[in-house]
Design an enzyme around this catalytic site. Structure first.
Site, mmCIF file in Angstrom:
data_model
loop_
_atom_site.group_PDB
_atom_site.id
_atom_site.type_symbol
_atom_site.label_atom_id
_atom_site.label_comp_id
_atom_site.label_asym_id
_atom_site.label_seq_id
_atom_site.Cartn_x
_atom_site.Cartn_y
_atom_site.Cartn_z
ATOM 1 N N ARG A 49 -10.898 -1.008 -9.529
ATOM 2 C CA ARG A 49 -10.280 -2.704 -9.108
ATOM 3 C C ARG A 49 -10.135 -2.453 -7.068
ATOM 4 O O ARG A 49 -10.054 -0.959 -6.863
ATOM 5 C CB ARG A 49 -9.155 -3.240 -9.332
ATOM 6 C CG ARG A 49 -9.336 -4.067 -10.516
ATOM 7 C CD ARG A 49 -7.946 -4.558 -11.054
ATOM 8 N NE ARG A 49 -8.177 -3.990 -12.807
ATOM 9 C CZ ARG A 49 -6.642 -4.359 -13.341
ATOM 10 N NH1 ARG A 49 -5.781 -5.014 -12.622
ATOM 11 N NH2 ARG A 49 -6.835 -4.940 -14.429
ATOM 12 N N ASP A 51 -7.465 -3.852 -4.318
ATOM 13 C CA ASP A 51 -6.310 -5.132 -4.189
ATOM 14 C C ASP A 51 -6.744 -6.160 -3.567
ATOM 15 O O ASP A 51 -7.326 -6.012 -2.231
ATOM 16 C CB ASP A 51 -4.874 -5.328 -4.062
ATOM 17 C CG ASP A 51 -4.217 -3.493 -4.805
ATOM 18 O OD1 ASP A 51 -5.306 -3.487 -5.976
ATOM 19 O OD2 ASP A 51 -3.538 -2.613 -4.588
ATOM 20 N N TYR A 109 -10.909 7.132 -0.363
ATOM 21 C CA TYR A 109 -10.348 6.422 0.209
ATOM 22 C C TYR A 109 -10.374 6.491 1.462
ATOM 23 O O TYR A 109 -9.847 7.801 2.322
ATOM 24 C CB TYR A 109 -9.140 6.022 -0.550
ATOM 25 C CG TYR A 109 -9.354 4.644 -1.642
ATOM 26 C CD1 TYR A 109 -9.421 3.188 -1.260
ATOM 27 C CD2 TYR A 109 -9.376 5.368 -2.745
ATOM 28 C CE1 TYR A 109 -9.978 3.012 -2.999
ATOM 29 C CE2 TYR A 109 -9.170 5.247 -4.513
ATOM 30 C CZ TYR A 109 -9.766 3.059 -3.845
ATOM 31 O OH TYR A 109 -9.632 2.324 -4.749
ATOM 32 N N ARG A 195 -1.394 3.268 -0.382
ATOM 33 C CA ARG A 195 -0.651 2.819 0.007
ATOM 34 C C ARG A 195 0.441 3.016 -0.211
ATOM 35 O O ARG A 195 1.449 3.270 0.943
ATOM 36 C CB ARG A 195 -1.028 1.691 -0.039
ATOM 37 C CG ARG A 195 -1.927 0.786 0.274
ATOM 38 C CD ARG A 195 -2.913 -0.717 -0.803
ATOM 39 N NE ARG A 195 -2.094 -1.877 0.288
ATOM 40 C CZ ARG A 195 -1.882 -3.007 -0.423
ATOM 41 N NH1 ARG A 195 -2.449 -3.253 -2.209
ATOM 42 N NH2 ARG A 195 -0.808 -3.478 -0.738
#
Lengths: 243, 243
Positions: A49, A51, A109, A195
């Site tokens: 997934r 967010d 990422y 994050r």
């Protein structure tokens, strides 16, 4: 026949990748487009997934179909039905045992932070860091603690997981004036992990905590000690690696 | 007291800079914010208009007020009332005879073109060029014809102007993989001028017309010969120069 697809999306208008009731998702848009192409509903399986508000330049998913269609024909057809903020970059026939999630060996990422003047054009695409007095070297130094095989329990929203040990292979910083692009490659990432890490490095850069405090937070394996989460709009799923 | 302001904006949601009836404009948003700060309506005067969808990173405007307020206080106050897609970068007290439009000596525009795969994240921020077979050298070569003092009558939407002679000082190309950033500095630009020029350079790059044809089009001073206009979303008013 199994197809592997790589896609990009602007996550701004979506409640994340995963299909949900009563909230727009990237998965739903792709499945709706796919249904128009294939004539019947087909579920897609993604590498994982993302967010709400998080973007992707290289998300990967797979799906099965009996329809005889070329890779390029399929790519063009799906894209013609997708909204302008989602795009299929490539379609590839793969063997039946390929799995977008289980076969992913590494993920990359990128996280963007603007330390300069607020940029209205990038408001949905970078974290506009509100504090101007930041020690850039300390941010980098803090990030060094996170390379290796580490128990990241303090750095995930999902506390129900048994195994919170992950390996981060590299964390690279690229500065372009006041804009910082952080590239992180690891064997897996838990919910909000990037994050939370980034938010805590910034706390070090701002002088709110010391690098040694952050080391303690890792060792204590307790999320309440790392209560910050950097906004989703700065985060991009950049690449999913397969063997 | 006269104030000079530099502002950035994402032009996506606006019908251009200039205030209009029944259509959102950047000018209206700034004047609305300013009215909240100053307590009464004050008209702003910009260096010039920008079209629908066109962005700015360095638009300049001025306005007058008797309110005693510091430059920084004013900047913070206006920004607090502006929507997130418009931002005041700087506020400066200037002499009463400063004029944002008449005193501008040069302007710099940037135009972005993506020649690679369609990028959904940049859909409102670059021209996603749909044709893949393009000769990059020819685009550059075509642009060379436009440096100097030239009658640009073939390259403006506004055919009612008497004087269509302008000077372009420089046109610089910067490639980042498939993304081209063109920086153009001139003493003045007419409506759609940059977008028509860029569109015609691309026609040369695609092999639709020869560089010598484009030279003829300049000389014939006839807009119908240059009928293309590149989209507004790729264009940025980058900087306004004053003595």
């Amino acid at each position: 026949m199994r197809f592997k697809c790589e896609c990009s999306y602007d996550g701004t208008s979506y409640n994340g990748f995963q299909r949900q009731k009563n909230a727009p998702s990237i998965q739903e848009e792709i499945e709706k487009a796919l249904e128009k192409v294939l004539g019947s509903f087909v579920k897609i399986t993604a590498s994982g997934r993302t967010d709400s508000g998080v973007h992707a330049v290289g998300q990967v998913f797979h799906f099965d179909t009996d329809l005889k269609i070329s890779e390029n024909g399929l790519k063009r057809a799906i894209n013609s039905y997708l909204p302008s903020d989602i795009h299929i970059n490539s379609v590839e026939k793969v063997s039946d045992d390929f799995h977008a999630r289980f076969d992913a060996t590494k993920k990359e990422y990128h996280y963007f932070i603007n330390f300069g003047e607020y940029d209205p054009i990038k408001r949905n695409y970078v974290y506009q860091y509100p504090y101007k007095k930041v020690n850039r070297d300390l941010i980098y130094e803090a990030s060094r603690l996170f390379i290796g095989t580490i128990d990241f329990r303090s750095f995930t929203k999902n506390q129900s997981l048994d195994n919170t040990i992950r390996t981060i292979y590299s964390i690279d910083f690229k500065w372009d004036n006041d804009l910082l692009e952080i590239a992180i490659i690891g064997n897996g990432f838990m919910q909000n992990m990037v994050r939370i890490m980034v938010a805590m490095w910034l706390e070090v850069g701002r002088g709110k905590i010391a690098t040694s405090d952050l080391k303690d937070i890792i060792e204590k394996r307790n999320r309440t000690l790392a209560p910050k989460t950097a906004p989703g709009c700065g985060l991009y799923l950049y690449k999913v690696y397969y063997e």
